[in-house]
Write a protein that holds these residues in place. Structure first.
Motif, PDB file in Angstrom:
ATOM      1  N   UNK A  41      57.571   8.700  41.183  1.00 49.85           N
ATOM      2  CA  UNK A  41      56.666   7.915  42.030  1.00 49.85           C
ATOM      3  C   UNK A  41      55.215   8.145  41.617  1.00 49.85           C
ATOM      4  N   UNK A  42      54.334   7.269  42.090  1.00 46.08           N
ATOM      5  CA  UNK A  42      52.920   7.500  41.884  1.00 46.08           C
ATOM      6  C   UNK A  42      52.401   8.497  42.911  1.00 46.08           C
ATOM      7  N   UNK A  43      51.264   9.121  42.649  1.00 45.47           N
ATOM      8  CA  UNK A  43      50.689  10.060  43.617  1.00 45.47           C
ATOM      9  C   UNK A  43      50.371   9.374  44.944  1.00 45.47           C
ATOM     10  N   UNK A  90      48.902  17.497  43.512  1.00 47.68           N
ATOM     11  CA  UNK A  90      47.794  17.274  42.600  1.00 47.68           C
ATOM     12  C   UNK A  90      46.465  17.346  43.327  1.00 47.68           C
ATOM     13  N   UNK A 104      42.040  14.666  37.598  1.00 49.13           N
ATOM     14  CA  UNK A 104      43.125  15.444  38.158  1.00 49.13           C
ATOM     15  C   UNK A 104      43.324  16.782  37.455  1.00 49.13           C
ATOM     16  N   UNK A 105      43.811  17.731  38.240  1.00 51.73           N
ATOM     17  CA  UNK A 105      44.244  19.003  37.685  1.00 51.73           C
ATOM     18  C   UNK A 105      45.686  18.910  37.214  1.00 51.73           C
ATOM     19  N   UNK A 106      46.223  20.033  36.702  1.00 51.76           N
ATOM     20  CA  UNK A 106      47.584  20.033  36.157  1.00 51.76           C
ATOM     21  C   UNK A 106      48.670  19.997  37.222  1.00 51.76           C
TER      22      UNK A 106
ATOM     23  N   UNK B  34      41.526   1.907  38.106  1.00 51.41           N
ATOM     24  CA  UNK B  34      41.571   3.066  37.225  1.00 51.41           C
ATOM     25  C   UNK B  34      42.911   3.129  36.505  1.00 51.41           C
ATOM     26  N   UNK B  36      45.365   5.727  34.233  1.00 52.28           N
ATOM     27  CA  UNK B  36      45.617   7.122  33.904  1.00 52.28           C
ATOM     28  C   UNK B  36      46.841   7.205  32.998  1.00 52.28           C
ATOM     29  N   UNK B  38      49.941   9.992  32.171  1.00 48.79           N
ATOM     30  CA  UNK B  38      50.533  11.225  32.692  1.00 48.79           C
ATOM     31  C   UNK B  38      51.695  11.653  31.819  1.00 48.79           C
ATOM     32  N   UNK B  41      55.457  16.440  33.999  1.00 41.34           N
ATOM     33  CA  UNK B  41      55.129  17.701  34.643  1.00 41.34           C
ATOM     34  C   UNK B  41      53.661  18.052  34.644  1.00 41.34           C
ATOM     35  N   UNK B  42      52.807  17.121  34.240  1.00 40.06           N
ATOM     36  CA  UNK B  42      51.365  17.396  34.185  1.00 40.06           C
ATOM     37  C   UNK B  42      50.597  16.439  35.081  1.00 40.06           C
ATOM     38  N   UNK B  43      49.315  16.745  35.294  1.00 39.89           N
ATOM     39  CA  UNK B  43      48.483  15.873  36.094  1.00 39.89           C
ATOM     40  C   UNK B  43      48.049  14.645  35.317  1.00 39.89           C
ATOM     41  N   UNK B  44      47.731  13.557  36.024  1.00 39.66           N
ATOM     42  CA  UNK B  44      47.242  12.350  35.347  1.00 39.66           C
ATOM     43  C   UNK B  44      45.929  12.605  34.612  1.00 39.66           C
ATOM     44  N   UNK B  46      42.601  10.874  33.085  1.00 35.92           N
ATOM     45  CA  UNK B  46      41.799   9.667  33.249  1.00 35.92           C
ATOM     46  C   UNK B  46      41.608   8.949  31.910  1.00 35.92           C
ATOM     47  N   UNK B  87      49.725   5.083  34.595  1.00 35.23           N
ATOM     48  CA  UNK B  87      49.532   4.773  36.003  1.00 35.23           C
ATOM     49  C   UNK B  87      48.247   3.978  36.196  1.00 35.23           C
ATOM     50  N   UNK B 101      48.202   4.241  44.102  1.00 38.04           N
ATOM     51  CA  UNK B 101      48.786   4.217  42.768  1.00 38.04           C
ATOM     52  C   UNK B 101      50.013   3.322  42.714  1.00 38.04           C
ATOM     53  N   UNK B 103      53.744   2.828  40.637  1.00 38.94           N
ATOM     54  CA  UNK B 103      54.769   3.812  40.279  1.00 38.94           C
ATOM     55  C   UNK B 103      54.777   4.107  38.786  1.00 38.94           C
TER      56      UNK B 103
END
Lengths: 113, 111
Positions: A41-43, A90, A104-106, B34, B36, B38, B41-44, B46, B87, B101, B103
């Motif tokens: 899913x998206x955040x 996140x 965003x962070x990890x 925006x 992104x 991804x 297992x990591x953050x998006x 930019x 995303x 966001x 999906x």
């Protein structure tokens, strides 16, 4: 230039427990937003902190709470954990609140058993 | 209701095979869109911000464009390292602190 950092990386908790996640924003940023991302899913927006106050909140129960410190870092607290709280959490930072670019962070992977 | 829809859900390309990803949105008064990237297992990460219809942004093999109702992410001659989920997000109509966001589109590029 330090980016957004989050701790811990991974966390395993039992139903009913409480958890605290931490975030330090990107250098020069003063606003922190928290998101929950389920697999595939998206955040989903939880809330945003600016000037140490919660500005807006998404559709999350009061079990989710947060805090922002004078150095702009932030914590996300989740009480009475449910299995459905298992997700990637996140943190995103930006300069000024509102519709600005968020970095965003990890993430912190939370597993509730 | 504010909504972001991305298509396709998944895309498999051969290295060098160009394609486009779509992001359609329904919000009142767009205040930015925006993109992104991804990795699992990591953050998006930019990529781009677009603010007005007709605007275009480019970065290496990626080009993002915006119309009044949708945005496209064009990938030219992709490489395996472009494999990721892409995303798109827009600020909500009445709560611009909140990013909505889609999906995502899961892109796989094969050598």
């Amino acid at each position: 230039d330090a980016g957004v950092t989050q701790s811990p990386t991974h966390l395993i908790k039992t139903r009913g427990q409480q958890v605290t996640l931490r975030c330090s924003p990107k250098s020069g940023h003063d606003t922190v937003s928290w998101y929950q991302q389920a697999l595939g899913q998206g955040p989903q927006f939880i809330f945003q902190y600016y000037e140490e106050e919660e500005r807006q909140r998404g559709n999350f129960p009061d079990r989710f709470s947060g805090h922002q410190f004078p150095n702009y870092s932030s914590e996300l607290n989740v009480n009475a954990l449910l299995l459905g709280d298992s997700a990637l959490y996140l943190c995103a930072s930006s300069y000024l609140a509102g519709a600005y670019e968020q970095y965003f962070g990890p993430g912190t992977r939370l597993t509730v058993t | 209701e504010d909504q972001v829809t991305q298509s396709p859900e998944a895309l498999r390309l051969q290295e060098g095979e160009s394609s486009s990803l779509n992001c359609s949105y329904t919000v009142s008064g767009l205040r930015g869109l925006f993109w992104y990237r991804q990795d699992p297992g990591k953050g998006p990460e930019f990529l781009f911000t677009l603010y007005s219809a007709g605007e275009e942004k480019e970065k290496e093999r990626l080009k993002a464009t915006l119309t009044k109702k949708e945005s496209f992410l064009h990938i030219t001659a992709p490489k395996p390292e472009d494999s990721a989920t892409y995303l798109c997000a827009v600020p909500a109509s009445y709560n611009t602190d909140k990013l909505i966001f889609g999906t995502g589109t899961r892109l796989q590029v094969f050598p």
